[in-house]
Motif scaffolding. Structure first.
Motif, PDB file in Angstrom:
ATOM      1  N   LEU A 132       1.434  -1.024 -22.527  1.00 54.13           N
ATOM      2  CA  LEU A 132       2.510  -0.459 -21.727  1.00 54.13           C
ATOM      3  C   LEU A 132       2.979   0.840 -22.376  1.00 54.13           C
ATOM      4  CD1 LEU A 132       4.467  -3.785 -21.123  1.00 54.13           C
ATOM      5  CD2 LEU A 132       2.937  -2.628 -19.529  1.00 54.13           C
ATOM      6  N   THR A 133       2.354   1.936 -22.020  1.00 57.53           N
ATOM      7  CA  THR A 133       2.661   3.240 -22.606  1.00 57.53           C
ATOM      8  C   THR A 133       4.009   3.752 -22.106  1.00 57.53           C
ATOM      9  OG1 THR A 133       1.605   4.466 -20.815  1.00 57.53           O
ATOM     10  CG2 THR A 133       0.200   3.782 -22.667  1.00 57.53           C
ATOM     11  N   ASP A 134       4.540   4.729 -22.840  1.00 56.19           N
ATOM     12  CA  ASP A 134       5.806   5.330 -22.414  1.00 56.19           C
ATOM     13  C   ASP A 134       5.685   5.945 -21.025  1.00 56.19           C
ATOM     14  OD1 ASP A 134       6.985   4.552 -24.728  1.00 56.19           O
ATOM     15  OD2 ASP A 134       7.274   6.560 -25.572  1.00 56.19           O
ATOM     16  N   ASP A 135       4.538   6.560 -20.733  1.00 53.85           N
ATOM     17  CA  ASP A 135       4.345   7.160 -19.409  1.00 53.85           C
ATOM     18  C   ASP A 135       4.384   6.109 -18.310  1.00 53.85           C
ATOM     19  OD1 ASP A 135       4.138   9.672 -20.498  1.00 53.85           O
ATOM     20  OD2 ASP A 135       1.946   9.753 -20.435  1.00 53.85           O
ATOM     21  N   LEU A 136       3.739   4.959 -18.574  1.00 49.65           N
ATOM     22  CA  LEU A 136       3.730   3.878 -17.589  1.00 49.65           C
ATOM     23  C   LEU A 136       5.136   3.326 -17.380  1.00 49.65           C
ATOM     24  CD1 LEU A 136       1.874   2.098 -15.819  1.00 49.65           C
ATOM     25  CD2 LEU A 136       1.691   0.538 -17.758  1.00 49.65           C
ATOM     26  N   LEU A 137       5.870   3.147 -18.466  1.00 49.49           N
ATOM     27  CA  LEU A 137       7.223   2.619 -18.359  1.00 49.49           C
ATOM     28  C   LEU A 137       8.162   3.627 -17.701  1.00 49.49           C
ATOM     29  CD1 LEU A 137       7.567   0.800 -21.805  1.00 49.49           C
ATOM     30  CD2 LEU A 137       7.055  -0.198 -19.570  1.00 49.49           C
ATOM     31  N   GLN A 138       7.945   4.911 -17.978  1.00 50.02           N
ATOM     32  CA  GLN A 138       8.773   5.925 -17.336  1.00 50.02           C
ATOM     33  C   GLN A 138       8.533   5.942 -15.823  1.00 50.02           C
ATOM     34  OE1 GLN A 138      11.212   8.000 -18.888  1.00 50.02           O
ATOM     35  NE2 GLN A 138      11.703   8.152 -16.689  1.00 50.02           N
ATOM     36  N   MET A 139       7.288   5.702 -15.408  1.00 49.95           N
ATOM     37  CA  MET A 139       7.007   5.603 -13.977  1.00 49.95           C
ATOM     38  C   MET A 139       7.803   4.456 -13.355  1.00 49.95           C
ATOM     39  SD  MET A 139       2.870   6.276 -13.848  1.00 49.95           S
ATOM     40  CE  MET A 139       2.781   5.734 -12.137  1.00 49.95           C
ATOM     41  N   ARG A 140       7.915   3.354 -14.092  1.00 50.27           N
ATOM     42  CA  ARG A 140       8.693   2.214 -13.587  1.00 50.27           C
ATOM     43  C   ARG A 140      10.168   2.594 -13.473  1.00 50.27           C
ATOM     44  NH1 ARG A 140       7.039  -3.303 -13.168  1.00 50.27           N
ATOM     45  NH2 ARG A 140       8.729  -4.405 -12.140  1.00 50.27           N
ATOM     46  N   VAL A 141      10.680   3.308 -14.485  1.00 53.77           N
ATOM     47  CA  VAL A 141      12.071   3.765 -14.436  1.00 53.77           C
ATOM     48  C   VAL A 141      12.290   4.682 -13.232  1.00 53.77           C
ATOM     49  CG1 VAL A 141      13.851   5.109 -15.618  1.00 53.77           C
ATOM     50  CG2 VAL A 141      12.423   3.523 -16.915  1.00 53.77           C
ATOM     51  N   ASP A 142      11.356   5.601 -13.023  1.00 52.21           N
ATOM     52  CA  ASP A 142      11.473   6.533 -11.900  1.00 52.21           C
ATOM     53  C   ASP A 142      11.505   5.788 -10.570  1.00 52.21           C
ATOM     54  OD1 ASP A 142      11.439   8.578 -13.740  1.00 52.21           O
ATOM     55  OD2 ASP A 142       9.318   9.078 -13.430  1.00 52.21           O
ATOM     56  N   ALA A 143      10.682   4.729 -10.459  1.00 50.86           N
ATOM     57  CA  ALA A 143      10.660   3.933  -9.227  1.00 50.86           C
ATOM     58  C   ALA A 143      12.005   3.233  -9.010  1.00 50.86           C
ATOM     59  CB  ALA A 143       9.531   2.903  -9.287  1.00 50.86           C
ATOM     60  N   MET A 144      12.602   2.778 -10.099  1.00 52.93           N
ATOM     61  CA  MET A 144      13.913   2.122  -9.988  1.00 52.93           C
ATOM     62  C   MET A 144      14.979   3.105  -9.525  1.00 52.93           C
ATOM     63  SD  MET A 144      14.063   0.064 -13.574  1.00 52.93           S
ATOM     64  CE  MET A 144      12.575  -0.649 -14.269  1.00 52.93           C
ATOM     65  N   VAL A 145      15.022   4.241 -10.196  1.00 51.91           N
ATOM     66  CA  VAL A 145      16.066   5.226  -9.912  1.00 51.91           C
ATOM     67  C   VAL A 145      15.932   5.774  -8.496  1.00 51.91           C
ATOM     68  CG1 VAL A 145      17.004   7.473 -10.597  1.00 51.91           C
ATOM     69  CG2 VAL A 145      16.342   5.810 -12.341  1.00 51.91           C
ATOM     70  N   ALA A 146      14.693   5.828  -7.991  1.00 51.99           N
ATOM     71  CA  ALA A 146      14.465   6.313  -6.628  1.00 51.99           C
ATOM     72  C   ALA A 146      15.095   5.395  -5.583  1.00 51.99           C
ATOM     73  CB  ALA A 146      12.971   6.457  -6.369  1.00 51.99           C
ATOM     74  N   ARG A 147      15.305   4.117  -5.942  1.00 55.74           N
ATOM     75  CA  ARG A 147      15.946   3.168  -5.026  1.00 55.74           C
ATOM     76  C   ARG A 147      17.148   2.535  -5.716  1.00 55.74           C
ATOM     77  NH1 ARG A 147      13.583   1.719  -0.121  1.00 55.74           N
ATOM     78  NH2 ARG A 147      15.694   0.921   0.149  1.00 55.74           N
TER      79      ARG A 147
END
Length: 289
Positions: free
Chosen positions: A186-201
């Protein structure tokens, strides 16, 4: 890497919840031949969760075996409408939505695969509409009640709810460090994508915290009704699950009349992701035999 893409398989349908009288635009991914027997995959309740995020390591194998895969994002998750807060059971609500999606697609019966909250939804859907369900696979959930040995809420659930309140990269890292047994992939880039998906909704995040405040017990214990579940059930659990400890699965195993259970070592809460190849082989054998 899947041979399919989330975007190319993305679909929507509008369904009505008869209990609340509300309508929802529900997103789902539809993969495989329409005439094939359907397998419905139901995601968990982690912030930013969706059908595709939960099962992208499993889709190809199931479709290649001749099934049609439906990944349904229940309201409050993925691209589906926000969940309208009430004090009812989230598992029962999810089950009503899934049944309505199946109706909209003219699907009379399907196999169910559910992880965590998705497993609770499997139980609720069977108890409401047993004629709509073939076989059931449940991982890390299924409403067997609380752990006999771990505190409630568990360590993992506390971290999950913290992410809902504060969706930062650091909080996601803390949660995911115990979500899976080995978080090195679980790289930082992968986790940041998850954060971005959360913040988008943010509406999804806010509605989860509001509904939790209104009803702290989102998923009630179906323990007294598990004997009614006559369908063949395969339970799959991580020995190292720190969200829903495996003794919860033992309670399910003791009360489901046609169940088998498989315990994975070096595995957390995400069997289908952490042990994808073995998971795929075992599920396909179970569904076929």
């Amino acid at each position: 890497m899947s041979a399919y893409t989330e975007q190319s398989t993305s679909q929507f349908c509008t369904v009505s919840d008869a209990t609340t009288g509300l309508s929802y635009n529900v997103h789902y991914n539809d993969v495989g031949a329409k005439e094939s027997y359907p397998v419905v995959m139901l995601h968990g309740s982690g912030p930013g969760a969706s059908g595709w995020a939960n099962y992208h390591r499993n889709i190809d194998a199931v479709v290649a075996a001749g099934y049609r895969v439906l990944l349904i994002d229940v309201p409050g998750f993925g691209k589906s409408d926000a969940y309208v807060n009430d004090k009812g059971s989230r598992a029962d609500f999810n089950a009503r939505i899934v049944r309505q999606v199946l109706d909209a697609l003219s699907i009379e019966k399907a196999h169910l695969i559910g992880n965590s909250m998705g497993a609770h939804t499997c139980t609720a859907l069977y108890l409401d509409s047993p004629e709509r369900v073939g076989k059931i696979v449940m991982m890390g959930g299924g409403t067997g009640g609380p752990s006999m040995f771990g505190p409630v809420p568990t360590e993992g659930i506390k971290l999950l709810n913290q992410v809902y309140r504060e969706p930062t990269l650091d909080n996601v890292k803390r949660m995911m460090s115990i979500f899976v047994y080995d978080p090195s992939a679980l790289t930082d880039d992968l986790l940041q994508m998850r954060v971005d998906a959360m913040v988008a909704r943010k509406d999804h995040l806010e509605n989860w915290t509001k509904s939790l405040a209104a009803n702290p017990r989102q998923f009630h214990d179906f323990g007294s009704r598990l004997a009614e579940v006559k369908a063949p059930v395969m339970l799959m659990w991580g020995r190292d699950d720190r969200f829903l400890p495996f003794d919860t699965g033992l309670r399910l195993m003791a009360n489901l009349p046609n169940a088998e259970m498989h315990l994975f070592g070096r595995c957390g809460h995400w069997v289908q992701w952490e042990h994808a190849d073995k998971f795929n082989r075992m599920v396909l054998d179970f569904l076929a035999n």
